[in-house]
Design an enzyme around this catalytic site. Sequence first.
Site, short mmCIF file in Angstrom:
data_model
loop_
_atom_site.label_atom_id
_atom_site.label_comp_id
_atom_site.label_asym_id
_atom_site.label_seq_id
_atom_site.Cartn_x
_atom_site.Cartn_y
_atom_site.Cartn_z
CB ALA A 118 -0.90 0.00 1.24
CE1 TYR A 149 1.79 7.22 5.14
CE2 TYR A 149 1.56 8.94 3.48
CZ TYR A 149 1.15 7.74 4.03
OH TYR A 149 0.09 7.06 3.46
CB THR A 179 -9.17 6.07 -0.02
OG1 THR A 179 -8.49 5.95 -1.28
CG2 THR A 179 -10.34 5.10 0.01
P1 NAD Z 1 -5.05 3.50 9.34
O1 NAD Z 1 -4.21 4.30 10.27
O2 NAD Z 1 -6.52 3.44 9.58
O3 NAD Z 1 -4.54 2.01 9.28
C1 NAD Z 1 -3.20 1.63 9.45
C2 NAD Z 1 -3.16 0.38 10.32
O4 NAD Z 1 -1.79 -0.07 10.45
C3 NAD Z 1 -3.67 0.62 11.74
O5 NAD Z 1 -4.60 -0.38 12.11
C4 NAD Z 1 -2.41 0.54 12.60
O6 NAD Z 1 -2.66 0.14 13.91
C5 NAD Z 1 -1.56 -0.45 11.80
N1 NAD Z 1 -0.13 -0.35 12.07
C6 NAD Z 1 0.66 0.75 11.99
N2 NAD Z 1 1.93 0.44 12.32
C7 NAD Z 1 1.95 -0.89 12.60
C8 NAD Z 1 2.96 -1.81 12.97
N3 NAD Z 1 4.23 -1.42 13.18
N4 NAD Z 1 2.63 -3.10 13.16
C9 NAD Z 1 1.35 -3.53 12.97
N5 NAD Z 1 0.35 -2.72 12.60
C10 NAD Z 1 0.65 -1.41 12.41
O7 NAD Z 1 -4.75 4.06 7.87
P2 NAD Z 1 -5.41 3.69 6.46
O8 NAD Z 1 -5.98 4.91 5.89
O9 NAD Z 1 -6.22 2.47 6.58
O10 NAD Z 1 -4.11 3.35 5.61
C11 NAD Z 1 -3.71 2.01 5.39
C12 NAD Z 1 -2.54 1.96 4.43
O11 NAD Z 1 -2.91 2.56 3.18
C13 NAD Z 1 -1.31 2.72 4.93
O12 NAD Z 1 -0.16 2.00 4.58
C14 NAD Z 1 -1.37 4.02 4.18
O13 NAD Z 1 -0.10 4.58 4.01
C15 NAD Z 1 -2.00 3.60 2.87
N6 NAD Z 1 -2.69 4.72 2.22
C16 NAD Z 1 -3.92 5.14 2.66
C17 NAD Z 1 -4.54 6.21 2.03
C18 NAD Z 1 -5.91 6.69 2.43
O14 NAD Z 1 -6.40 7.65 1.83
N7 NAD Z 1 -6.61 6.08 3.37
C19 NAD Z 1 -3.89 6.88 0.99
C20 NAD Z 1 -2.62 6.46 0.62
C21 NAD Z 1 -2.04 5.36 1.22
#
Ligand code: NAD
Length: 325
Positions: A118, A149, A179
Site C-alpha cells: 500500500a 511518511y 480515500t
Molecule cells: P489507518 O491508520 O486506519 O490504518 C493503518 C493500520 O496499520 C492501523 O490499524 C495501525 O494500527 C496499523 N499499524 C501501523 N503500524 C503498525 C505496525 N508497526 N505493526 C502492525 N500494525 C501497524 O490508515 P489507512 O488509511 O487504513 O491506511 C492504510 C494503508 O494505506 C497505509 O499503509 C497508508 O499509508 C495507505 N494509504 C492510505 C490512504 C488513504 O487515503 N486512506 C492513501 C494512501 C495510502
Amino acid sequence: MQRRKRALITGGAGFLGSHLCHRLLEEGFEVICMDNFITGSPDNIADLIGHPHFHFIQHDVTNYIYVAGPVDYVLHFASPASPIDYQQLPIQTLKVGSLGTHKALGLSLAKGATFLLASTSEVYGDPLVHPQPEDYWGNVNPIGVRGVYDEAKRFAEAMTMAYHRYHGLDTRIARIFNTYGPRMRIDDGRAIPTFITQALQNEPVTVFGDGSQTRSICYVDDLIDGIVRLLFSNVVEPVNLGNPDEISIAALAEEIIQLCHSSSSITYKPLPEDDPKVRQPDITRARELLDWEPRIDRKEGLRRTIEYFQKRLEQQPVAKRWNGS
Ligand code: NAD
Ligand code: UDP
C-alpha cells in the site's frame, strides 16, 4: 479438496485494512489480520471475530513476522496514514515503512507469496506535474514534517522492487490517493472525518490555509475493488488508484456542511508545512491494465460516510483533536 487461499493483511484493523479483510473473506479467502492497534481499532474487525476463516494476530510488524502454515498473498497496509498521526509517530512511521516492509517482504519470499504494497500519492510530494502519472518522480522534502511518511513509502517501493528484481518475488505497488469512507477514525485528523464530525455537531469547520489546495477523493469500495484487481493481475509496475474527481478543500468543506444539513461556518487555520497544493491521479494505467475506474460519485460516497459518522457520534462523543493546535 483444494485448500482456501490464505492472505496476510498487515494493518488489517485500520480503515483500509479492515475493508480488505471483509472483502477477501467474501472472496473465499482465509484471512490473517495482523495489527498492533497504533492507529487502528479492534472495533473495525469486531464483527469478524469468531468467523471460521478469520484469524487475528496482535503484532508490531517492524519485528520478525511469524505465521504458521502456507501464505499465498501478503498485503502490507500497516502504517499510520493521517498527517496528524504520522507527525505524532514519526519514528514508528519510518520504521513500519522500512523495517516493516522488509519483514513483510521476507515473509512473502519464505512462503512464496505474492506481495502487495500500500503505497501512496505522497511519493509525488507537492507535485510539479498535474495530474500525476506513475512515471513522475515527485517533489518531496526529505527533511520536512511530511518526509517521515513520504520517504518511508518511497523506501518501501524501492525495497519492493529490489525483492522483485533480485529474488524474483511476485510484487504489486498500489499508489493510493485520498480515500475515505466508513471505519475511518473519527479523530484521525484527516479532512473528511474532521469536517463531517464538526458539521454534524454544528461546530466550526476547520479549513487549513485559504482552502484553495485540491484533493481528489475516492470512496473506499472503489479503492478496495482496485486493490483486488491489482492483486490478481500480473502488473509489477506501480499503479495509481484513486478518483480523479478533483475539488478544493474549501469547496469540500461547503459540500459537507450542506450534506450534513448543518449550521456550521468555516474557520480558517494556518496551512501546515509542505501541504501539497494540488493532487489528482492520472488513472490511465489502471483503466488500461486493470479495466478499473471508480464508480461511486462524491456526493453518494459522502452520504454513506456521513451516515456512518452519525451513528458513531450517537455511540461515542469525541475528544477534540482537530483544531491543528
Ligand atoms: P489507518 O491508520 O486506519 O490504518 C493503518 C493500520 O496499520 C492501523 O490499524 C495501525 O494500527 C496499523 N499499524 C501501523 N503500524 C503498525 C505496525 N508497526 N505493526 C502492525 N500494525 C501497524 O490508515 P489507512 O488509511 O487504513 O491506511 C492504510 C494503508 O494505506 C497505509 O499503509 C497508508 O499509508 C495507505 N494509504 C492510505 C490512504 C488513504 O487515503 N486512506 C492513501 C494512501 C495510502
Ligand atoms: N485539512 C483542512 N482541515 C482539517 C484537516 C485537513 O483544511 O481539519 C486540509 C489539509 O491541510 C490538506 C487537505 O485538507 O490540504 C487534505 O488533508 P488530509 O489530512 O485529509 O490528507 P492529505 O491529503 O494532506 O494527506
